[in-house]
Design a protein around this motif. Sequence first.
Motif, PDB file in Angstrom:
ATOM      1  N   SER A   1       0.846  -1.190   0.000  1.00  0.00           N
ATOM      2  CA  SER A   1       0.000   0.000   0.000  1.00  0.00           C
ATOM      3  C   SER A   1       0.881   1.239   0.000  1.00  0.00           C
ATOM      4  O   SER A   1       2.010   1.218   0.501  1.00  0.00           O
ATOM      5  N   LEU A   2       0.357   2.315  -0.571  1.00  0.00           N
ATOM      6  CA  LEU A   2       1.053   3.592  -0.491  1.00  0.00           C
ATOM      7  C   LEU A   2       0.970   4.143   0.926  1.00  0.00           C
ATOM      8  O   LEU A   2      -0.056   4.007   1.599  1.00  0.00           O
ATOM      9  N   HIS A   3       2.041   4.791   1.369  1.00  0.00           N
ATOM     10  CA  HIS A   3       1.990   5.528   2.629  1.00  0.00           C
ATOM     11  C   HIS A   3       0.965   6.660   2.480  1.00  0.00           C
ATOM     12  O   HIS A   3       0.855   7.262   1.402  1.00  0.00           O
ATOM     13  N   PRO A   4       0.176   6.965   3.517  1.00  0.00           N
ATOM     14  CA  PRO A   4      -0.819   8.035   3.397  1.00  0.00           C
ATOM     15  C   PRO A   4      -0.241   9.362   2.922  1.00  0.00           C
ATOM     16  O   PRO A   4      -0.894  10.094   2.164  1.00  0.00           O
ATOM     17  N   GLY A   5       0.976   9.694   3.350  1.00  0.00           N
ATOM     18  CA  GLY A   5       1.597  10.939   2.888  1.00  0.00           C
ATOM     19  C   GLY A   5       1.895  10.911   1.408  1.00  0.00           C
ATOM     20  O   GLY A   5       1.717  11.913   0.700  1.00  0.00           O
ATOM     21  N   ALA A   6       2.337   9.762   0.901  1.00  0.00           N
ATOM     22  CA  ALA A   6       2.589   9.615  -0.532  1.00  0.00           C
ATOM     23  C   ALA A   6       1.283   9.682  -1.311  1.00  0.00           C
ATOM     24  O   ALA A   6       1.196  10.335  -2.358  1.00  0.00           O
ATOM     25  N   ALA A   7       0.250   9.009  -0.800  1.00  0.00           N
ATOM     26  CA  ALA A   7      -1.053   9.031  -1.458  1.00  0.00           C
ATOM     27  C   ALA A   7      -1.579  10.467  -1.546  1.00  0.00           C
ATOM     28  O   ALA A   7      -2.160  10.864  -2.565  1.00  0.00           O
ATOM     29  N   ARG A   8      -1.373  11.248  -0.482  1.00  0.00           N
ATOM     30  CA  ARG A   8      -1.820  12.645  -0.487  1.00  0.00           C
ATOM     31  C   ARG A   8      -1.070  13.447  -1.554  1.00  0.00           C
ATOM     32  O   ARG A   8      -1.671  14.287  -2.249  1.00  0.00           O
ATOM     33  N   TYR A   9       0.225  13.186  -1.710  1.00  0.00           N
ATOM     34  CA  TYR A   9       0.979  13.891  -2.752  1.00  0.00           C
ATOM     35  C   TYR A   9       0.385  13.597  -4.130  1.00  0.00           C
ATOM     36  O   TYR A   9       0.184  14.516  -4.934  1.00  0.00           O
TER      37      TYR A   9
END
Length: 317
Positions: A303-311
């Motif tokens: 899964s993508l890290h939430p911070g990466a997903a937000r980017y």
Amino acid sequence: MRKGSGVERRALLCAAGGAAALSSLAALSRCDQHAEPRGRLRIATGPRGGVYYRLGEGLAEAAAQEYPGLRPAVLVTAASATNVTLVDAGQAEVGFTQADVLIGTGLVKPLALARLHEDYLHLVVRADGGLRSLSDLRGRPVSLGPAGSGTEVTAERLLSAVGTRTVPGLTRVALNVDAAATALARGDIAAFFFSGGLPVTAIASLRTNVRIRLINLGQYVALLRHAYGEVYAERGIPASTYGVEPVVTVGVPNYLVVAAAMADDTAYGLTRLLMERRDTLAAAHPAAQRFNRRSAIDTAPLSLHPGAARYFRDSER
């Protein structure tokens, strides 16, 4: 604030009037009140002659320029499996890894910042040694990469998939790519495997001193996919890469991974560097030219890290 740093540039843009001072809605996200990444940034890479090490140097340079609060350090490691273990143990903040070491190996799965480029499995022999196929390695000393490397995982799976009838009596040697290139040049080993993005520095350097050949492995991709999943694909290494005959081989994607505990703002900032500082990363190694937002979010089985997903959400605005 350091003159000319990424922090200063973003602050000046935002102070000048927010959206009016920025060229796109995607850039507007940089004016949000996110905490700047701070603290240690230990980057687990691989041997010095490999692609991960060079990309790690580029990431460290970009991080130091953009985020003065970060203290980047590039770690020389055995590569993929070791990097995942270091991230899990809190001994590295980020690590490069092949996707296949995360399937069926029992390693704790980290989170991903992005899918980067594809690694290509090289099987390198001397051109004057008469070796032209995998079966020609029978009874010979061959480096499958050091313990804890993605090369070791992929090469061992390849040999398991093709069976001992194809390569009986192969003598396994565990060397990193730099030591393997030296050993091949001296005649201490008959061949070596290495999985990396194109071009691999150690192989390109070896090519300037010794006539080499790459062995075609493309015919074994279907066996690997059947045994281990669709993470593997047929990929070509063109003649222009090393100045030798082109081959088809095994390709596998690789990721930059982090622990789930990484702060969202830090993950956001590092992902931004991967996507927006490709000039710096490509100067360290041309594989960074292949980074792109569309494929970057395809990080299965992670899964993508939430911070990466937000980017990535912000970059679509």
